[in-house]
Each structure stands twice: as C-alpha cells, then as structure tokens.
Design a protein around this motif. Structure first.
Motif, PDB file in Angstrom:
ATOM      1  N   GLN A  26      16.159  15.796  -7.696  1.00 23.73           N
ATOM      2  CA  GLN A  26      16.502  14.973  -6.223  1.00 23.73           C
ATOM      3  C   GLN A  26      15.688  15.760  -5.118  1.00 23.73           C
ATOM      4  N   CYS A  27      14.822  14.889  -4.491  1.00 23.95           N
ATOM      5  CA  CYS A  27      13.325  14.275  -4.237  1.00 23.95           C
ATOM      6  C   CYS A  27      12.496  15.448  -4.235  1.00 23.95           C
ATOM      7  N   ASN A  28      11.644  14.725  -4.840  1.00 24.04           N
ATOM      8  CA  ASN A  28      10.609  16.555  -5.264  1.00 24.04           C
ATOM      9  C   ASN A  28       9.388  15.724  -4.109  1.00 24.04           C
ATOM     10  N   ALA A  29       9.441  14.917  -3.498  1.00 21.91           N
ATOM     11  CA  ALA A  29       8.391  14.137  -3.444  1.00 21.91           C
ATOM     12  C   ALA A  29       7.305  13.385  -3.760  1.00 21.91           C
ATOM     13  N   ASP A  30       7.621  13.759  -4.367  1.00 20.93           N
ATOM     14  CA  ASP A  30       5.959  12.654  -5.442  1.00 20.93           C
ATOM     15  C   ASP A  30       5.538  11.752  -5.220  1.00 20.93           C
ATOM     16  N   CYS A  31       6.316  10.686  -3.541  1.00 23.97           N
ATOM     17  CA  CYS A  31       6.718   9.144  -3.828  1.00 23.97           C
ATOM     18  C   CYS A  31       5.399   9.307  -2.380  1.00 23.97           C
ATOM     19  N   CYS A  32       5.801  10.761  -2.247  1.00 22.14           N
ATOM     20  CA  CYS A  32       4.382  11.621  -0.746  1.00 22.14           C
ATOM     21  C   CYS A  32       3.421  11.717  -1.155  1.00 22.14           C
ATOM     22  N   ARG A  33       2.858  12.198  -2.658  1.00 22.17           N
ATOM     23  CA  ARG A  33       2.142  12.068  -2.885  1.00 22.17           C
ATOM     24  C   ARG A  33       0.745  11.193  -3.324  1.00 22.17           C
ATOM     25  N   PRO A  34       0.070  10.709  -2.376  1.00 31.29           N
ATOM     26  CA  PRO A  34      -0.631   9.271  -3.340  1.00 31.29           C
ATOM     27  C   PRO A  34      -1.240   9.347  -4.653  1.00 31.29           C
ATOM     28  N   SER A  35      -1.467  10.267  -4.865  1.00 29.19           N
ATOM     29  CA  SER A  35      -2.345  11.068  -6.134  1.00 29.19           C
ATOM     30  C   SER A  35      -1.571  10.680  -7.489  1.00 29.19           C
ATOM     31  N   VAL A  36      -0.055  11.047  -6.915  1.00 25.91           N
ATOM     32  CA  VAL A  36       0.782  11.226  -8.308  1.00 25.91           C
ATOM     33  C   VAL A  36       1.732   9.246  -7.921  1.00 25.91           C
ATOM     34  N   SER A  37       2.005   8.812  -6.464  1.00 26.58           N
ATOM     35  CA  SER A  37       2.403   7.738  -6.788  1.00 26.58           C
ATOM     36  C   SER A  37       1.412   6.735  -7.069  1.00 26.58           C
ATOM     37  N   GLY A  38       0.597   6.649  -6.669  1.00 26.90           N
ATOM     38  CA  GLY A  38      -0.439   5.392  -6.427  1.00 26.90           C
ATOM     39  C   GLY A  38      -0.339   4.156  -5.044  1.00 26.90           C
ATOM     40  N   SER A  39       0.388   4.886  -4.016  1.00 29.34           N
ATOM     41  CA  SER A  39       0.863   4.428  -3.253  1.00 29.34           C
ATOM     42  C   SER A  39       0.068   4.866  -1.955  1.00 29.34           C
ATOM     43  N   GLU A  40       0.878   3.980  -0.214  1.00 28.77           N
ATOM     44  CA  GLU A  40       0.246   5.387   1.042  1.00 28.77           C
ATOM     45  C   GLU A  40       1.047   4.518   1.698  1.00 28.77           C
ATOM     46  N   PRO A  41       2.292   4.745   2.279  1.00 31.84           N
ATOM     47  CA  PRO A  41       2.373   3.563   3.574  1.00 31.84           C
ATOM     48  C   PRO A  41       1.430   3.727   4.979  1.00 31.84           C
ATOM     49  N   GLY A  42       1.892   3.059   5.271  1.00 29.82           N
ATOM     50  CA  GLY A  42       0.828   2.360   6.666  1.00 29.82           C
ATOM     51  C   GLY A  42       1.697   3.071   8.103  1.00 29.82           C
ATOM     52  N   VAL A  43       0.767   2.370   8.909  1.00 30.01           N
ATOM     53  CA  VAL A  43       1.448   2.551  10.391  1.00 30.01           C
ATOM     54  C   VAL A  43       0.366   1.818  11.060  1.00 30.01           C
ATOM     55  N   THR A  44       1.494   1.072  11.883  1.00 32.53           N
ATOM     56  CA  THR A  44       1.333   0.775  13.107  1.00 32.53           C
ATOM     57  C   THR A  44       1.068   1.308  14.663  1.00 32.53           C
ATOM     58  N   PRO A  45       0.085   0.913  15.789  1.00 29.79           N
ATOM     59  CA  PRO A  45       0.266   1.457  16.849  1.00 29.79           C
ATOM     60  C   PRO A  45       1.334   2.187  17.472  1.00 29.79           C
ATOM     61  N   PRO A  46       2.117   1.369  17.572  1.00 25.47           N
ATOM     62  CA  PRO A  46       3.707   1.926  18.035  1.00 25.47           C
ATOM     63  C   PRO A  46       4.062   3.029  17.061  1.00 25.47           C
ATOM     64  N   GLU A  47       4.005   3.069  15.694  1.00 24.68           N
ATOM     65  CA  GLU A  47       4.154   4.398  15.627  1.00 24.68           C
ATOM     66  C   GLU A  47       3.324   5.510  15.452  1.00 24.68           C
ATOM     67  N   ILE A  48       1.456   5.126  15.381  1.00 25.57           N
ATOM     68  CA  ILE A  48       0.881   5.666  15.867  1.00 25.57           C
ATOM     69  C   ILE A  48       1.099   6.990  16.931  1.00 25.57           C
ATOM     70  N   GLU A  49       1.189   6.043  18.117  1.00 24.97           N
ATOM     71  CA  GLU A  49       1.597   6.892  19.254  1.00 24.97           C
ATOM     72  C   GLU A  49       2.982   7.493  19.955  1.00 24.97           C
ATOM     73  N   LEU A  50       4.359   7.446  18.624  1.00 24.59           N
ATOM     74  CA  LEU A  50       5.672   7.897  18.520  1.00 24.59           C
ATOM     75  C   LEU A  50       4.632   9.563  17.651  1.00 24.59           C
ATOM     76  N   ILE A  51       3.791   9.267  16.663  1.00 27.25           N
ATOM     77  CA  ILE A  51       3.275  10.438  15.962  1.00 27.25           C
ATOM     78  C   ILE A  51       2.676  10.708  17.085  1.00 27.25           C
ATOM     79  N   ASN A  52       1.931  11.086  17.545  1.00 28.58           N
ATOM     80  CA  ASN A  52       0.797  11.581  18.017  1.00 28.58           C
ATOM     81  C   ASN A  52       1.851  11.855  19.306  1.00 28.58           C
TER      82      ASN A  52
END
Length: 138
Positions: A26-52
């Motif tokens: 039930q989701c152990n967040a392994d997909c949020c661990r690049p060392s495990v998943s081998g991938s990493e999400p991208g962020v666009t400038p508008p997403e960066i602005e909202l996150i900041n």
C-alpha cells in the motif's frame, strides 16, 4: 488551462478511474526514491513557483528528512510533504502491482500532453526535481 485546473481535472480522472497505488504494501514510497526506482520526476517553472510559494508558508521545513536516497520532499515516514502542490509527474504515477512501473491512464496522458503542448516553453524548461534548488534549500 492553468496548472491548478489541470490538477483538478487529473484528480477527477483519477477518482473516476479508481486509480491508486497497486503495491501490496500500500505505497511504501519506493517510486519516490530515485536510487530504487531509477527515475526522477521533472518540474516545470510554474510548478517550481507553486512549490516555492508553498514552502514559504512552512516553518522550519527541512529537506531530505527521509534521507539523501529519497525525494527531498518526503518526511521520515515516507509521506510527501508537498502533496497539495506535487508536480504533474507525481500526480500521474500509480505503481502496477509490486513493480515501480506506472499504470497507464490514456485520459490523464492525453490531458497532460494537451497541457504541455499549450505551455511548450515552460515544458521545455523542465528540470529534474532533485537537481533544482528550491527556496530555503541549501
């Protein structure tokens, strides 16, 4: 279409399709661990602005609570601390069974593709989430 409208439409598609994490744990967040998943999400400038903007409202926010091998936004328990403003890549990823592959959803994929085609310049400026230094990050 704004990013917030896209998020609402993606949430509606997700709800109607019944999509959720398919892992037996039930989701152990392994997909949020690049060392495990081998991938990493991208962020666009508008997403960066909202996150900041979100981070600016958080007192004492500490990056990498879950460790350096994890997404910088996970807490010690593997939960996303920016869930409300998480990037599109995170919003459309639902693990298939116990693999880290994402279950495809054609409606969501088409919606995201349409959004990116309308915001081509922003999409071309996508950065990997771990490579970008967010407000307050050292």
């Amino acid at each position: 279409m704004t990013l917030e409208v896209l998020w609402e439409k993606l949430a509606d598609i997700t709800t109607k399709s019944g999509m959720k994490c398919g892992r037996s744990d039930q989701c152990n967040a392994d997909c949020c661990r690049p060392s495990v998943s081998g991938s990493e999400p991208g962020v666009t400038p508008p997403e960066i602005e909202l996150i900041n903007g979100f981070l600016a409202k958080q007192r004492g926010f500490r990056f990498y609570e879950a460790g350096e091998d994890s997404c910088k936004f996970l807490d010690k328990n593997g939960k996303c601390r920016i869930y409300a403003v998480r990037p599109i890549d995170c919003r459309v990823h639902f693990c298939i069974d116990d693999s880290l592959a994402s279950r495809p959803n054609h409606k969501a994929a088409n919606l995201v593709e349409d959004y990116h085609s309308r915001h081509d310049v922003e999409f071309m400026e996508t950065e990997l989430i771990d490579s970008f230094k967010f407000s307050g990050e050292h």
